[in-house]
Design a protein around this motif. Structure first.
Motif, PDB file in Angstrom:
ATOM      1  N   CYS A  18       0.851  -1.191   0.000  1.00  0.00           N
ATOM      2  CA  CYS A  18       0.000   0.000   0.000  1.00  0.00           C
ATOM      3  C   CYS A  18       0.892   1.247   0.000  1.00  0.00           C
ATOM      4  O   CYS A  18       1.820   1.345   0.808  1.00  0.00           O
ATOM      5  CB  CYS A  18      -0.906  -0.009   1.238  1.00  0.00           C
ATOM      6  N   PHE A  25      -0.725  -5.066   1.716  1.00  0.00           N
ATOM      7  CA  PHE A  25      -2.141  -4.715   1.719  1.00  0.00           C
ATOM      8  C   PHE A  25      -2.915  -5.508   2.769  1.00  0.00           C
ATOM      9  O   PHE A  25      -2.738  -6.720   2.912  1.00  0.00           O
ATOM     10  CB  PHE A  25      -2.761  -5.001   0.348  1.00  0.00           C
ATOM     11  N   PRO A  28      -7.539  -4.914   0.880  1.00  0.00           N
ATOM     12  CA  PRO A  28      -7.367  -3.908  -0.178  1.00  0.00           C
ATOM     13  C   PRO A  28      -8.688  -3.529  -0.828  1.00  0.00           C
ATOM     14  O   PRO A  28      -9.494  -4.389  -1.171  1.00  0.00           O
ATOM     15  CB  PRO A  28      -6.441  -4.613  -1.176  1.00  0.00           C
ATOM     16  N   PHE A  37      -5.755   0.323  -2.125  1.00  0.00           N
ATOM     17  CA  PHE A  37      -5.245   0.824  -0.850  1.00  0.00           C
ATOM     18  C   PHE A  37      -5.855  -0.006   0.277  1.00  0.00           C
ATOM     19  O   PHE A  37      -6.962  -0.538   0.132  1.00  0.00           O
ATOM     20  CB  PHE A  37      -5.598   2.304  -0.644  1.00  0.00           C
ATOM     21  N   CYS A  38      -5.143  -0.094   1.418  1.00  0.00           N
ATOM     22  CA  CYS A  38      -5.735  -0.751   2.585  1.00  0.00           C
ATOM     23  C   CYS A  38      -7.007  -0.009   2.978  1.00  0.00           C
ATOM     24  O   CYS A  38      -7.049   1.227   2.914  1.00  0.00           O
ATOM     25  CB  CYS A  38      -4.769  -0.730   3.769  1.00  0.00           C
ATOM     26  N   CYS A  41      -6.284   2.417   5.821  1.00  0.00           N
ATOM     27  CA  CYS A  41      -5.465   3.536   5.346  1.00  0.00           C
ATOM     28  C   CYS A  41      -6.335   4.528   4.571  1.00  0.00           C
ATOM     29  O   CYS A  41      -6.200   5.752   4.719  1.00  0.00           O
ATOM     30  CB  CYS A  41      -4.335   3.032   4.444  1.00  0.00           C
TER      31      CYS A  41
END
Length: 226
Positions: A18, A25, A28, A37-38, A41
Motif C-alpha cells: 500500500c 495490503f 485492499p 489501498f488498505c 489507510c
C-alpha cells in the motif's frame, strides 16, 4: 529456489504494498480509478480530504470520488486482482522450503526447469529420469527471468485495461452529469413557465373581479337615480 524467492519479493514490493502505509495490503479496496489501498489507510486518508467525510481523493492519481453513504470506505469493492496475487505469492512462499530439493532424488537441489513438463528438476532428473527423456531444460534463473518478464507484460496489460476502465467510468460519470444538468434545466424551465402562467391567471382574475365590481357600482348608481 533463490530466484523464486527473489521473484516473490519483487512482486511483494511492486504490486502488494500500500502506498499510504508502505506495508502489505490489508483488506485492499479499489477506488473507481482501480488503484488499491488498505481499507483502514483509505479511511484515515479520507478524513484529511473532507470535513464531513463525504469525498476521497486517490493518493496516486488525485481523482476525487464520493464515498458510499451507507457503508463508507467499505462500500468500495475489494480489489480482487490484489487479493488473488496475494494468495498466489503466499502459496509460493509456503511451497518454497519443500521445493528447494528434489523429492525423487534425495539431497539433489532443483536447479533446472523442464520446459516440457513445466516443473523444476534436479540434475539427476535431467540425466536419469525416464519421464523427462528428450525434454528441454533451462536453468531456474533463466526460467525466473522469463516469468518476471511475463508478469511485467501482464501488469502492463492490466494497467491498460485499468486505464480503459477508468476512461469508461469517467465518460459514464460525464454522461450522468450532463443528464442531471439537462434535467435540472428542464425542471427550472417548467417552474418558470408555471410561475409565468400563474401570474397571467392571477392578473386575469383580478381584471375580471375589477370589471365585475365596476359593473355592480354602475348598476347601483343607475338604480339610485331611478
Amino acid at each position: 529456489m533463490a530466484e523464486a524467492s527473489s521473484l516473490t519479493s519483487t512482486i511483494d514490493r511492486h504490486f502488494l504494498e500500500c502506498v499510504i502505509c508502505s506495508d502489505t495490503f490489508n483488506d485492499p479496496r479499489a477506488l473507481p480509478c482501480m488503484h488499491p489501498f488498505c481499507c483502514e489507510c483509505l479511511e484515515r486518508w479520507a478524513k484529511s480530504c473532507s470535513d464531513d467525510n463525504s469525498i476521497v481523493s486517490c493518493p496516486l492519481c488525485k481523482k476525487i470520488y464520493r464515498i458510499p453513504e451507507e457503508e463508507g470506505i467499505k462500500g468500495f469493492p475489494v480489489h480482487f486482482l490484489v487479493t488473488n496475487l496475494q494468495d498466489t505469492v503466499y502459496r509460493a512462499k509456503q511451497e518454497k522450503s519443500s521445493a528447494d530439493y528434489c523429492e525423487n532424488h534425495e539431497g539433489k537441489k532443483r536447479e533446472y526447469f523442464c520446459e516440457n513438463c513445466g516443473c523444476a528438476a534436479c540434475s539427476d532428473c535431467c540425466a536419469l529420469d525416464p519421464s523427462h527423456r528428450g525434454h528441454s531444460f533451462i536453468r531456474l534463473k533463466q526460467a525466473s527471468e522469463r516469468l518476471s518478464s511475463s508478469l511485467e507484460n501482464i501488469a502492463r496489460r492490466v494497467g491498460n485495461i485499468e486505464d480503459k476502465y477508468t476512461t469508461a467510468i469517467q465518460q459514464t460519470q460525464q454522461v450522468k452529469q450532463n443528464l442531471d444538468q439537462d434535467t435540472d434545466t428542464k425542471i427550472q424551465a417548467i417552474d418558470e413557465a408555471r410561475n409565468e402562467h400563474m401570474q397571467q391567471v392571477d392578473n386575469l382574475v383580478r381584471a375580471y373581479k375589477h370589471n365585475a365590481y365596476s359593473k355592480k357600482e354602475q348598476n347601483v348608481k343607475t338604480i339610485g337615480t331611478d
